[in-house]
Design a protein around this motif. Structure first.
Motif, PDB file in Angstrom:
ATOM      1  N   LEU A  44      14.407   3.378  -2.646  1.00  0.00           N
ATOM      2  CA  LEU A  44      14.668   4.809  -2.806  1.00  0.00           C
ATOM      3  C   LEU A  44      14.182   5.362  -4.142  1.00  0.00           C
ATOM      4  N   GLN A  45      13.556   4.515  -4.934  1.00  0.00           N
ATOM      5  CA  GLN A  45      12.942   4.991  -6.171  1.00  0.00           C
ATOM      6  C   GLN A  45      11.528   5.471  -5.872  1.00  0.00           C
ATOM      7  N   ASP A  46      11.088   6.485  -6.619  1.00  0.00           N
ATOM      8  CA  ASP A  46       9.718   6.968  -6.455  1.00  0.00           C
ATOM      9  C   ASP A  46       8.741   5.818  -6.698  1.00  0.00           C
ATOM     10  N   ASN A  47       7.702   5.793  -5.883  1.00  0.00           N
ATOM     11  CA  ASN A  47       6.707   4.729  -5.942  1.00  0.00           C
ATOM     12  C   ASN A  47       5.322   5.379  -5.919  1.00  0.00           C
ATOM     13  N   TYR A  48       4.481   5.002  -6.867  1.00  0.00           N
ATOM     14  CA  TYR A  48       3.159   5.622  -6.985  1.00  0.00           C
ATOM     15  C   TYR A  48       2.320   5.452  -5.719  1.00  0.00           C
ATOM     16  N   LEU A  49       2.423   4.312  -5.045  1.00  0.00           N
ATOM     17  CA  LEU A  49       1.623   4.055  -3.849  1.00  0.00           C
ATOM     18  C   LEU A  49       2.088   4.930  -2.683  1.00  0.00           C
ATOM     19  N   ASN A  64       5.348   9.527  17.488  1.00  0.00           N
ATOM     20  CA  ASN A  64       4.700   8.392  16.848  1.00  0.00           C
ATOM     21  C   ASN A  64       4.836   8.585  15.344  1.00  0.00           C
ATOM     22  N   TYR A  65       5.308   7.561  14.672  1.00  0.00           N
ATOM     23  CA  TYR A  65       5.455   7.618  13.223  1.00  0.00           C
ATOM     24  C   TYR A  65       4.188   7.062  12.583  1.00  0.00           C
ATOM     25  N   HIS A  66       3.528   7.884  11.791  1.00  0.00           N
ATOM     26  CA  HIS A  66       2.308   7.478  11.090  1.00  0.00           C
ATOM     27  C   HIS A  66       2.749   6.965   9.723  1.00  0.00           C
ATOM     28  N   CYS A  67       2.465   5.695   9.461  1.00  0.00           N
ATOM     29  CA  CYS A  67       3.088   4.986   8.345  1.00  0.00           C
ATOM     30  C   CYS A  67       2.100   4.333   7.391  1.00  0.00           C
ATOM     31  N   LEU A  68       2.646   3.971   6.263  1.00  0.00           N
ATOM     32  CA  LEU A  68       1.977   3.156   5.260  1.00  0.00           C
ATOM     33  C   LEU A  68       2.594   1.762   5.351  1.00  0.00           C
ATOM     34  N   MET A  79       6.591  -3.921   4.141  1.00  0.00           N
ATOM     35  CA  MET A  79       7.466  -2.816   4.510  1.00  0.00           C
ATOM     36  C   MET A  79       6.622  -1.741   5.165  1.00  0.00           C
ATOM     37  N   LEU A  80       7.105  -1.249   6.290  1.00  0.00           N
ATOM     38  CA  LEU A  80       6.493  -0.145   6.997  1.00  0.00           C
ATOM     39  C   LEU A  80       7.237   1.105   6.545  1.00  0.00           C
ATOM     40  N   ILE A  81       6.504   2.108   6.055  1.00  0.00           N
ATOM     41  CA  ILE A  81       7.146   3.257   5.411  1.00  0.00           C
ATOM     42  C   ILE A  81       6.607   4.565   5.972  1.00  0.00           C
ATOM     43  N   GLU A  82       7.518   5.482   6.247  1.00  0.00           N
ATOM     44  CA  GLU A  82       7.190   6.870   6.579  1.00  0.00           C
ATOM     45  C   GLU A  82       8.038   7.707   5.641  1.00  0.00           C
ATOM     46  N   GLY A  85       6.608  12.964   3.279  1.00  0.00           N
ATOM     47  CA  GLY A  85       6.110  13.709   2.136  1.00  0.00           C
ATOM     48  C   GLY A  85       6.756  13.362   0.807  1.00  0.00           C
ATOM     49  N   ALA A  86       7.766  12.525   0.829  1.00  0.00           N
ATOM     50  CA  ALA A  86       8.455  12.128  -0.401  1.00  0.00           C
ATOM     51  C   ALA A  86       7.686  11.004  -1.090  1.00  0.00           C
ATOM     52  N   ALA A  87       8.090  10.689  -2.303  1.00  0.00           N
ATOM     53  CA  ALA A  87       7.448   9.617  -3.072  1.00  0.00           C
ATOM     54  C   ALA A  87       8.213   8.302  -2.958  1.00  0.00           C
ATOM     55  N   TYR A  88       9.175   8.241  -2.062  1.00  0.00           N
ATOM     56  CA  TYR A  88       9.969   7.025  -1.864  1.00  0.00           C
ATOM     57  C   TYR A  88      10.015   6.679  -0.375  1.00  0.00           C
ATOM     58  N   ALA A  89      10.560   5.533  -0.056  1.00  0.00           N
ATOM     59  CA  ALA A  89      10.601   5.049   1.327  1.00  0.00           C
ATOM     60  C   ALA A  89      11.769   5.685   2.089  1.00  0.00           C
ATOM     61  N   ARG A  90      11.574   6.932   2.510  1.00  0.00           N
ATOM     62  CA  ARG A  90      12.638   7.657   3.221  1.00  0.00           C
ATOM     63  C   ARG A  90      12.997   6.945   4.526  1.00  0.00           C
ATOM     64  N   TYR A  91      12.000   6.598   5.322  1.00  0.00           N
ATOM     65  CA  TYR A  91      12.195   5.779   6.524  1.00  0.00           C
ATOM     66  C   TYR A  91      11.405   4.500   6.307  1.00  0.00           C
ATOM     67  N   SER A  92      12.024   3.371   6.524  1.00  0.00           N
ATOM     68  CA  SER A  92      11.315   2.114   6.279  1.00  0.00           C
ATOM     69  C   SER A  92      11.887   0.985   7.121  1.00  0.00           C
ATOM     70  N   GLN A  93      11.082  -0.053   7.254  1.00  0.00           N
ATOM     71  CA  GLN A  93      11.518  -1.265   7.948  1.00  0.00           C
ATOM     72  C   GLN A  93      10.837  -2.460   7.300  1.00  0.00           C
TER      73      GLN A  93
END
Length: 136
Positions: A44-49, A64-68, A79-82, A85-93
């Protein structure tokens, strides 16, 4: 552990059902082990990537969730992240063996494209032969 397979995951207790979402990996990024451990401990911390790729992540009209996909280049988990628009992993697995999954996908995709290209060339050569036979 005596040569046994180890999978890093969370086991859920008495789950009545497993609901999944389709997650499209728009981009995969390998990070150092230390970088991945930091993301894993503080999602939940901001992450540059995540911030740099926020424009790739969204949920489309077909759900469909488009993820990093961020993975540990040394140990392979990811970690799969959506981020919506935030700089942290709002939705992740957490994804065990994400590196292997991603590399296998890329290898399979490359082989499929190579095969399709070969088939396309063969079809064009047959078409040329037919055209030559017709014109003679």
């Amino acid at each position: 552990m005596n040569g046994k397979l180890i999978i890093n995951t969370n086991l859920l207790r008495k789950e009545p059902e497993y609901r999944t979402n389709s997650c499209v990996v728009e981009k995969a990024a390998a990070v150092s082990h230390a970088g991945f451990e930091s993301l894993k401990r503080h999602p939940l911390q901001d992450n540059y990537l995540i911030e740099a790729n926020a424009d790739l992540m969204r949920c489309d009209s077909d759900n469909n969730y488009h993820c990093l996909l961020i993975y540990d280049e040394e140990q392979g988990d990811g970690m799969l992240i959506e981020s919506e628009g935030a700089a942290y992993a709002r939705y992740s697995q957490y994804v065990p063996n994400a590196k292997l999954l991603y590399e296998d996908h890329i290898r399979t995709l490359s082989q499929t494209q190579k095969q399709e290209s070969t088939e396309q060339i063969a079809a064009e050569e047959i078409e040329e032969e037919i055209q030559m036979d017709i014109s003679m």
